[in-house]
Design an enzyme around this catalytic site. Structure first.
Site, short mmCIF file in Angstrom:
data_model
loop_
_atom_site.label_atom_id
_atom_site.label_comp_id
_atom_site.label_asym_id
_atom_site.label_seq_id
_atom_site.Cartn_x
_atom_site.Cartn_y
_atom_site.Cartn_z
N CYS A 240 0.90 -1.16 0.00
CA CYS A 240 0.00 0.00 0.00
C CYS A 240 0.93 1.20 0.00
O CYS A 240 1.21 1.79 1.03
CB CYS A 240 -0.85 0.01 1.26
SG CYS A 240 -1.81 -1.48 1.49
N ALA A 241 1.41 1.56 -1.17
CA ALA A 241 2.63 2.37 -1.22
C ALA A 241 2.44 3.87 -1.36
O ALA A 241 3.32 4.64 -0.99
CB ALA A 241 3.52 1.86 -2.34
N ALA A 242 1.31 4.31 -1.94
CA ALA A 242 1.18 5.74 -2.28
C ALA A 242 1.04 6.61 -1.03
O ALA A 242 0.42 6.17 -0.07
CB ALA A 242 -0.02 5.94 -3.19
N PRO A 243 1.58 7.81 -1.04
CA PRO A 243 2.31 8.47 -2.13
C PRO A 243 3.79 8.08 -2.25
O PRO A 243 4.52 8.69 -3.02
CB PRO A 243 2.18 9.96 -1.76
CG PRO A 243 2.11 9.96 -0.27
CD PRO A 243 1.40 8.71 0.12
N LYS A 246 7.43 5.84 2.15
CA LYS A 246 8.23 4.70 2.64
C LYS A 246 8.92 4.00 1.48
O LYS A 246 10.02 3.48 1.64
CB LYS A 246 7.34 3.74 3.42
CG LYS A 246 6.68 4.44 4.62
CD LYS A 246 5.81 3.54 5.45
CE LYS A 246 5.08 4.31 6.52
NZ LYS A 246 3.94 5.09 6.03
N ASP A 264 -0.27 0.35 -5.39
CA ASP A 264 -1.38 1.08 -4.77
C ASP A 264 -2.58 0.97 -5.69
O ASP A 264 -2.45 0.84 -6.90
CB ASP A 264 -1.03 2.55 -4.50
CG ASP A 264 -1.91 3.12 -3.39
OD1 ASP A 264 -1.48 3.15 -2.22
OD2 ASP A 264 -3.06 3.51 -3.70
N ASP A 291 -5.19 -3.64 -7.21
CA ASP A 291 -5.63 -4.06 -5.88
C ASP A 291 -4.64 -5.11 -5.37
O ASP A 291 -4.52 -6.19 -5.95
CB ASP A 291 -7.04 -4.65 -6.04
CG ASP A 291 -7.62 -5.11 -4.72
OD1 ASP A 291 -6.85 -5.23 -3.74
OD2 ASP A 291 -8.83 -5.33 -4.66
N ASP A 320 1.64 -1.47 5.05
CA ASP A 320 1.28 -0.18 5.68
C ASP A 320 -0.18 0.07 5.30
O ASP A 320 -0.48 0.85 4.42
CB ASP A 320 2.21 0.91 5.12
CG ASP A 320 2.02 2.25 5.80
OD1 ASP A 320 1.78 2.28 7.02
OD2 ASP A 320 2.11 3.28 5.10
N CYS A 370 -1.47 4.32 10.92
CA CYS A 370 -1.37 5.66 11.53
C CYS A 370 -2.65 5.92 12.31
O CYS A 370 -3.25 6.97 12.20
CB CYS A 370 -1.10 6.74 10.49
SG CYS A 370 -2.38 6.88 9.24
N1 SAH Z 1 2.79 3.68 2.57
C1 SAH Z 1 2.31 4.98 2.13
C2 SAH Z 1 0.99 5.36 2.78
C3 SAH Z 1 -0.10 4.34 2.54
S1 SAH Z 1 -1.72 4.84 3.03
C4 SAH Z 1 3.42 6.01 2.41
O1 SAH Z 1 4.23 5.81 3.30
O2 SAH Z 1 3.50 7.02 1.70
C5 SAH Z 1 -2.64 3.45 2.50
C6 SAH Z 1 -2.74 3.29 1.00
O3 SAH Z 1 -3.40 2.05 0.73
C7 SAH Z 1 -3.57 4.36 0.27
O4 SAH Z 1 -2.73 5.07 -0.62
C8 SAH Z 1 -4.63 3.55 -0.50
O5 SAH Z 1 -4.85 4.04 -1.81
C9 SAH Z 1 -4.00 2.16 -0.54
N2 SAH Z 1 -4.93 1.03 -0.70
C10 SAH Z 1 -6.15 0.84 -0.15
N3 SAH Z 1 -6.67 -0.35 -0.54
C11 SAH Z 1 -5.74 -0.93 -1.36
C12 SAH Z 1 -5.68 -2.17 -2.09
N4 SAH Z 1 -6.69 -3.05 -2.03
N5 SAH Z 1 -4.58 -2.44 -2.82
C13 SAH Z 1 -3.55 -1.54 -2.88
N6 SAH Z 1 -3.55 -0.37 -2.23
C14 SAH Z 1 -4.63 -0.06 -1.47
#
Ligand code: SAH
Length: 452
Positions: A240-243, A246, A264, A291, A320, A370
């Protein structure tokens, strides 16, 4: 802002109170814990942390360059520069001490912005034209205005009257254009609409300040990549990488050598990861908009042909997860519904199950959120122990936060293996530095996959 509490829907607040209560014998203590927690969430952390790009320069060199840039920003606003210093434990983290809350005058002309924009102002942002919801008819370029955040999300764009709804004064600033230019110009103008000259909290405005050298990131988020400890040449999955805060840290720690897969769900957000990687010249990451729960796990030994990945392919996986984000600061009002709050834990477990299939024996799984609920944090660790015997709770390094909170099913030794950032909590460890304590609320648990 003192003694203000993060406002939640009544049933959400009661649910949190009952959840903490169920783990303790002392009702009074639980109530005061919840009040303290909600109070601290309503104010911004008094430190800003910047992660430095040390690929081609030492942290001292980057520090000197950034210090100079920050001094320029502050002198432009006639403010004294903040105290700036390198973190004594984390090798590439610069800390800036913010100031506030200040006494601010109430100006006759009032501008309304939405809550997100208002909270960004409390952490040092200016107001972009698109963020302005309301301004008086007679607002002209150069006017000093008071800026208020609309806490109910009810103010419509183009509002002209003083806002009577629930609102919060985040500071004063100088209009960079007339009201008519804000609302009537086509195409809509861009850029800064209000330059914040008397913010309630003085925090550096860091947008566009050497994005090739620094990334503003909360200290607990920075900790995740330290604790994950990726090595050059390894295969890492960031589910779950965006933005990409990390992700860029992971790739930097790997010296851009190895294979990182960053996923993401949303296309736009994946573009953001790519742009962040580009700014730091990091090329060992492949980004996918999909997904993460739909990754199909192929046979061991197959080739990587995403979205099919061989089972047990990765050395380390960062999970995350999407969470209720109640640890985010500042936050004055959160309209999350009880249903939505309760839906997270089940969703998060799906990511953990998927990660276990993709992780090699001996590999590391790092779970982080968080938020501050027990259900998404300590109770997930209990669930993992009860349902996924292949994962073993593992000690973290470095540790700057405190131990896991009391929770049925967790022993004191297990709580010590968890790292919680909880700015409201009195920890027995008085040595804890302010900048390590006054953070967003955050949770980190590390697991190693064992053969069973
Ligand atoms: N790790 C990121 C913050 C992640 S926040 C950093 O450090 O910048 C959680 C993220 O999970 C969101 O960007 C959201 O779009 C993503 N997310 C939610 N459901 C998801 C899924 N099924 N597959 C992939 N990403 C998902």
């Amino acid at each position: 802002m003192e003694n203000r509490q993060l406002e939640l829907k009544e049933d959400v607040r009661s649910y949190l109170a009952a959840s903490f209560q169920a783990e303790s014998e002392d009702e009074e203590e639980c109530n005061s814990y919840l009040c303290g927690l909600l109070e601290v969430m309503s104010s911004p952390p008094m430190f800003t942390t910047l992660r430095l790009n040390t690929a081609t320069r030492s942290s001292r060199e980057v520090e000197a360059m950034i210090r100079e840039e920050i001094q320029k920003v502050y002198s432009l606003r006639n403010l004294d520069p903040p105290r700036i210093f390198l973190h004594p434990v984390l090798d590439n983290v610069l800390i800036l001490e913010n100031r506030g809350p200040q006494q601010i005058r109430k100006m006759e002309k009032e501008v309304i912005v939405d809550q997100n924009c208002g909270m960004a102002v409390l952490r040092g942002a200016d107001i972009f034209v698109q963020g302005i919801l309301g301004a008086p008819a007679n607002m002209l370029l150069g006017d000093t205005v008071s800026v208020y955040a609309d806490l109910d999300g009810k103010c419509l764009r183009g509002n002209m009257q003083p806002w009577k709804g629930s609102r919060f004064h985040v500071g004063n600033g100088v209009a960079q254009m007339d009201r008519d230019v804000v609302f009537k110009t086509k195409p809509a103008p861009s850029g800064v609409g209000i330059l914040m000259t008397e913010p309630l909290y003085e925090a550096p405005c860091l947008s566009d300040l050497r994005p090739d050298l620094i990334m503003a990131q909360n200290l607990p988020s920075i900790m995740c990549s330290y604790v994950l400890d990726p090595q050059p040449g390894e295969r890492i999955l960031d589910m779950c990488a965006a933005p990409g805060g990390k992700t860029t840290h992971i790739a930097s720690k790997m010296k851009n050598e190895g294979e990182v897969i960053a996923i993401d769900r949303s296309d736009n957000k994946v573009d953001k990861i790519k742009s962040n990687l580009e700014k730091w010249g990091l090329t060992c990451v492949s980004c996918y908009a999909c997904d993460a729960l739909k990754i199909s796990v192929g046979p061991i030994g197959g080739n990587v042909n995403f979205p099919e990945i061989p089972a047990e392919y990765f050395d380390r996986i960062l999970v995350d997860v999407p969470c209720s984000a109640l640890g985010q600061r500042p936050s004055l009002k959160n309209n999350i519904s009880l249903n939505s709050l309760q839906s997270y834990a089940g969703y998060q477990r799906k990511f953990i199950r998927k990660a276990v299939q993709l992780l090699r024996p001996g590999g590391v799984l790092l779970y982080s959120t968080c938020t501050v609920t027990l259900e998404e944090n300590e109770k997930q660790v209990v669930w993992i122990q009860d349902n996924l015997p292949g994962l073993s709770l593992t000690a973290q390094c470095p540790v700057l936060g405190s131990a896991g909170r009391k929770c049925r099913g967790l022993t004191d030794e297990q709580r010590q293996l968890i790292q919680v950032f909880d700015p409201s909590r009195d920890t027995p460890c008085d040595k804890m530095a302010d900048y390590d304590k006054d953070t967003i609320g955050f949770f980190i648990a590390k697991f190693t996959k064992i053969k069973i």
